[in-house]
Every structure is written in C-alpha cells, then in structure tokens.
Design a protein around this motif. Structure first.
Motif, mmCIF file in Angstrom:
data_model
loop_
_atom_site.group_PDB
_atom_site.id
_atom_site.type_symbol
_atom_site.label_atom_id
_atom_site.label_comp_id
_atom_site.label_asym_id
_atom_site.label_seq_id
_atom_site.Cartn_x
_atom_site.Cartn_y
_atom_site.Cartn_z
ATOM 1 N N ARG A 48 48.880 -13.204 17.948
ATOM 2 C CA ARG A 48 50.098 -12.396 18.055
ATOM 3 C C ARG A 48 51.032 -13.073 19.042
ATOM 4 N NH1 ARG A 48 48.785 -8.130 15.279
ATOM 5 N NH2 ARG A 48 46.876 -6.979 15.555
ATOM 6 N N PRO A 49 52.360 -12.879 18.900
ATOM 7 C CA PRO A 49 53.297 -13.551 19.802
ATOM 8 C C PRO A 49 53.011 -13.321 21.288
ATOM 9 C CG PRO A 49 54.491 -12.583 17.991
ATOM 10 C CD PRO A 49 53.052 -12.151 17.851
ATOM 11 N N THR A 74 60.737 -13.195 21.239
ATOM 12 C CA THR A 74 59.666 -12.933 20.276
ATOM 13 C C THR A 74 59.871 -13.739 18.997
ATOM 14 O OG1 THR A 74 59.374 -10.717 21.173
ATOM 15 C CG2 THR A 74 58.469 -11.112 18.988
ATOM 16 N N GLU A 78 57.383 -16.499 17.429
ATOM 17 C CA GLU A 78 56.867 -16.354 16.062
ATOM 18 C C GLU A 78 57.189 -17.592 15.236
ATOM 19 O OE1 GLU A 78 58.601 -12.674 14.787
ATOM 20 O OE2 GLU A 78 57.030 -11.467 15.725
#
Length: 164
Positions: A48-49, A74, A78
C-alpha cells in the motif's frame, strides 16, 4: 519446465524483485510439472502507498484535522509503485520467455504475507514457491519473515529458495 506428466494444477510463485525471488521462479520453471490444464502464476504483491512510503504526514498541530490526505503525494507514490511492479513483472516474464514457458501474472495490493496466502487459497494452489532473503535473527524478530508466515499459514506445500 520439466518434461513428463505432472499432477499439479496450480502453482503460485511469489516475486518481489529480489534475486532470491527470481531464483525461486527459475527453480519453479525448471522443476515443477503441471497437468496439461495447470497454470503457473507469477504473483507480485504491491505494498500500500503508506507502507511503501514508510511515512504518513503527521497531524496538523494546534487543533487541526488529525487525518490528512495528501493526494499528490499518494498519487506519486502509487505511480512509482506501479513502475516498480511493471519492472518486476517484466523481469520475471523475461526469465519465463528464456525458458519458453507461458505463465499467468497477478498483482494485488496489501501486506505481502497476508496477500500471498489469500491468493494461494483463492487459486487453490497445489504449491507455493517463494524466495527467502538472508536477514539476521534480530531483524527477523522485529520484521517477521514473509516466508515463515506463509509456511505456517497457507494450506498447501511451500518451497522456499533461500538466499546465499
């Protein structure tokens, strides 16, 4: 891939970009015998970021909102994670092409140890193959070992290719 009749229908090989995971992929390509309808799935778990960044913006002091989302930050993380994933899968698929083996690929997002086990269960894997980095005992105590977690949690046999 090894010749002759096989009895494995689904084999999952987890790759994370480490040389150990690519050694595991090479081992699977050379050693695993699949049924004619079987599939070898190259799995990559993208963190996950927040996990990838290793940091979250702190709360705004003096009564500001506690949860702050920084969209540009974010999105940048990503996008960077997607590029890393693409590079890892490209390298893995090149190894498969060199051995003239077609594989399926799957990418999921989350905690690697949990997601590897989930995907193996969803695919009803007959075998999970993964690499193991040679981390020291102190680091292993604090971080845990993905391969150790999977060995103890997944419902199929696990082959771990150890690092040097």
């Amino acid at each position: 891939m090894a010749t002759g009749g096989g009895n494995l229908g689904s084999v999952v090989v987890a790759v994370d970009g480490s040389e150990e995971s690519m050694k595991a992929l090479r081992w699977a390509l050379d050693s695993v015998r699949l049924r004619p309808d079987g599939a070898l799935v190259v799995l990559h778990v993208q963190p996950r970021p927040g996990i990838a960044a290793g940091l979250n913006p702190g709360p705004i002091p003096f009564g500001g909102p506690r949860e702050v989302e920084v969209p540009a930050f974010t999105q940048a993380i990503e996008a960077h994670q997607r590029r890393i994933t693409e590079a890892i899968l490209e390298h893995a698929l090149k190894i498969c092409a060199e051995k003239n083996v077609e594989v399926k690929t799957e990418v999921v997002v989350g905690d690697p140890k949990e997601k590897i086990c989930e995907v193996a269960a969803e695919l009803k894997a007959d075998l999970l193959v993964m690499g193991s980095r040679a981390i020291g005992p102190v680091k292993r105590m604090f971080l845990g070992s993905v391969s150790n977690y999977c060995i103890n949690s997944v419902g199929c046999p696990v082959v771990v290719i150890k690092g040097t």
